[in-house]
Design a protein around this motif. Structure first.
Motif, short mmCIF file in Angstrom:
data_model
loop_
_atom_site.label_atom_id
_atom_site.label_comp_id
_atom_site.label_asym_id
_atom_site.label_seq_id
_atom_site.Cartn_x
_atom_site.Cartn_y
_atom_site.Cartn_z
N UNK A 53 0.83 -1.20 0.00
CA UNK A 53 0.00 0.00 0.00
C UNK A 53 0.87 1.25 0.00
N UNK A 55 2.15 4.66 1.10
CA UNK A 55 2.22 5.21 2.46
C UNK A 55 3.05 6.50 2.43
N UNK B 392 -3.35 13.50 7.87
CA UNK B 392 -3.11 12.37 6.96
C UNK B 392 -3.86 11.14 7.46
N UNK B 394 -4.14 6.98 7.97
CA UNK B 394 -3.15 5.96 8.30
C UNK B 394 -3.56 4.57 7.83
N UNK B 395 -4.50 4.52 6.87
CA UNK B 395 -5.00 3.23 6.40
C UNK B 395 -3.86 2.37 5.86
N UNK B 396 -2.89 3.00 5.20
CA UNK B 396 -1.80 2.24 4.59
C UNK B 396 -0.72 1.88 5.58
N UNK B 397 -0.46 2.75 6.54
CA UNK B 397 0.71 2.52 7.39
C UNK B 397 0.39 1.79 8.68
N UNK B 398 -0.87 1.72 9.08
CA UNK B 398 -1.21 0.96 10.29
C UNK B 398 -2.06 -0.25 9.91
N UNK B 399 -1.74 -1.40 10.46
CA UNK B 399 -2.61 -2.55 10.27
C UNK B 399 -3.71 -2.53 11.32
N UNK B 431 -12.73 -0.23 7.30
CA UNK B 431 -11.87 -0.42 6.13
C UNK B 431 -12.70 -0.81 4.92
#
Lengths: 165, 457
Positions: A53, A55, B392, B394-399, B431
């Motif tokens: 993804x 980021x 920003x 954080x969908x991409x950087x946090x699981x 999500x």
């Protein structure tokens, strides 16, 4: 101390857990494709790929990256062996000053990995958060479409496998 | 005549009689189609008034596909899916297109749709169109709304087929729903109250239809009269309770409600997000006096806070002003907060470069964790051309596990409420619904342009 996996290699990093990924990439690992733009996650020039993804590395602290895979533009291909996304941007001459382009390429790459047949609308929506002041937007869109075609045909050529994905 | 014959006869009579009764209840005549009126036939002042009223009614929000501005779809052309427990209803085209819009609707037909929820051809409309509120709109206001809509650009956009479960796909049932739950024209001004209060009540209960989201609904989708403004749902967002049950750390008063509705932001409450962003964007374009009236009315719905609640609110503000406490890096959630959130949320900088102190956030003190999950995933998009709040995503950087740890930490550190349950599932659902919505919504208006306001933490 933590282990950070970047472009398939493990690196031991000596930094505070709140250090932004971007600082580590540029200052410690000399991976300078990702750029510092706004530092607020608002311009997109620092974009890299984490576990598939896109980021914003300037607002992604190391503490979030334990056990994850980071990919930077350098990890996709090189000057001598460019990945489809890099070839496409070169062939379309999509960069003017180029500051935003590495980030654009990484988000486009993540999109095309997820959806190889992304529509123009999807490409536009995906790249909307990226700022470019030079105004090469139309070329960037053409480059992403060209990259999609290149990736599609590359799969038929055994010699190119592995270089782009 | 045999016994069976009599029985059959009785059944036949009942069936025919029942059908006739249902017909009488359900049948509404068509109103004759008209030639689409010339745009010049509407007085400019009336059209202008209609524009303000359409903004008050938030009409464009439902009647426009999300992200329309980016994708060539047109305002008011309909087609936006509205998900309900009974299936999906698509909004319709309310541009003056003769074939697919309301171009052939007379003013009488428009007024009937607003007042009793029946379209020009006589079909019952689903109550996703909030005629349970619009029934309170005055004839003058309907005339102005009609003038405004009939002077928009006609767009050819056929209605999309609703996807409703049986038996809800049978429109005739709406007549029964109306018998049970629809009370036309019930709003009455209260002569004991001020003109401003009554103006606010007229707007809130009518065109602004606040209860459509902020009041919980019963099993058949009707607003529960016994729970007005106790909190409801809008898309995958929680519409907070806006009465005495409000979970805001700082109690709302009329002045704060006004600022929030007008500017989309208040220093003691934060930024309007999700579906509310569209509402405040529209409310920035209506007369200020109307927003004041709404604030006056709603302040009474919230009620005067008990001294204890007031004191806790003041404490929260004082705490926020004094900056954060010790950073707690010993838990995963604490470490994430300290690394990813605190730099802005404890900066003490004015927006857009500083975020609200999370001790003031209703998203954290509310019983429902959905809004916080949505915001962490998607962030707050800037509004084009304005100094609007930003964050920003954080969908991409946090699981999911990281977000869950963060949410649970925020809940325990910044509210005095019990821990949330089911946070993992909330995040998974958020999500799923992710942000097709947020990515394309217009977003909130500016943080206040008045520098004195911005200087507040």
């Amino acid at each position: 101390m933590m282990t950070l996996k970047v472009n398939g290699q493990d690196h031991t990093i000596d930094a505070e857990p709140d250090t932004p990924l971007l600082y580590v990439l540029r200052d410690d690992l000399q991976l300078n494709a990702a750029k510092f733009g706004c530092g607020l996650g608002q311009c997109g020039s620092c974009t890299v790929i984490v576990d598939g993804r896109a980021v914003l590395s300037c607002v992604t602290p190391l503490v979030l990256l334990e056990g994850k895979q980071v990919t930077t533009l350098e990890g996709l291909g090189s000057v001598s062996e460019p990945a489809p996304i890099q070839r496409a941007f070169t062939e379309e001459q999509a960069a003017q000053c180029g500051y935003c382009i590495a980030g654009m390429m990484m988000r486009a790459q993540a999109l095309l990995q997820r959806n190889p047949k992304a529509s123009d609308e999807q490409i536009r929506a995906e790249l909307a958060p990226h700022l470019c002041r030079c105004g090469t937007h139309m070329r960037i869109l053409r480059a992403v479409r060209r990259a999609a075609t290149l990736m599609d045909t590359a799969e038929l050529l055994p010699a190119e496998q592995g270089s782009a994905r | 005549m045999t016994r069976a014959g009599i029985f059959r006869g009785v059944i036949a009579v009942l069936v025919v009689g029942g059908a006739a009764a249902a017909f009488v209840i359900a049948w509404r005549p068509a109103i004759a189609a008209i030639e689409p009126p010339a745009q010049q036939s509407f007085a400019p002042d009336l059209v202008r008034r209609g524009r303000e009223l359409a903004a008050m009614g938030n009409c464009n929000d439902c009647h426009t596909v999300r992200g329309a501005r980016n994708h060539g779809a047109k305002n008011f052309a309909g087609g936006r899916p509205v998900r309900t427990p009974f299936g999906t209803v698509f909004s319709t085209n309310i541009t003056p297109d003769a074939e697919t819009g309301i171009g052939r609707w007379s003013e009488a037909a428009f007024r009937r749709a607003m007042l009793v929820g029946v379209d020009r051809e006589g079909r019952h409309l689903y109550p996703t169109f909030p005629y349970d509120h619009f029934t309170n709109v005055s004839d003058d206001d309907n005339r102005a709304l009609y003038a405004y809509l009939m002077t928009r650009e006609p767009v050819h956009a056929p209605a999309r087929e609703n996807r409703l479960l049986f038996p809800f796909n049978l429109r005739v049932l709406i007549a029964g729903w109306k018998l049970l739950f629809f009370h036309p024209g019930t709003y009455r001004p209260d002569p004991m109250k001020s003109a401003e209060w009554n103006r606010g009540g007229y707007l809130v209960e009518g065109l602004a239809h606040c209860g459509a989201c902020h009041t919980p609904r019963n099993a058949l989708g009707a607003e529960r009269a016994d729970a007005s403004f106790s909190g409801g749902d809008a898309d995958n967002w929680r519409a907070y309770a806006i009465n005495a049950q409000s979970s805001a750390p700082v109690p709302w008063d009329a002045e704060a409600i006004y600022t929030y509705l007008r500017d989309g932001w208040h220093p003691d409450h934060g930024t309007a997000r999700g579906p509310m962003a569209e509402v405040v964007s529209n409310l920035s374009e209506v007369p200020a006096s109307d927003v004041h009236a709404i604030a006056t009315f709603m302040a009474e719905m919230f009620g005067e806070p008990a001294p204890e609640r007031k004191r806790r609110g003041e404490e929260a503000i004082a705490q926020a002003k004094s900056g954060g406490g010790e950073m707690q890096m010993d838990s995963e959630g604490g470490a994430i907060y300290a690394s990813a959130c605190a730099a802005c949320h404890e900066a003490g900088r004015p927006p857009p470069y500083g975020g609200i102190n999370l001790g003031l956030s209703t998203a954290i003190s509310d019983p429902d964790s959905r809004n916080l999950a949505n915001i962490v995933l998607s962030g707050v998009r800037p509004v084009e051309g304005e100094r609007s709040p930003i964050m920003p995503g954080f969908a991409g950087s946090m699981n999911d596990a990281q977000i869950a740890a963060l949410l649970n930490y925020l809940r325990s550190r910044f509210s005095s409420q019990p821990a949330w349950t089911g946070v993992q599932k909330t995040i998974k659902d958020a999500r799923g619904a992710e942000t097709a919505f947020l990515q394309t919504s217009a977003g909130a208006r500016n943080a206040p342009a008045d520098p004195a306001e911005r200087a507040k933490p």
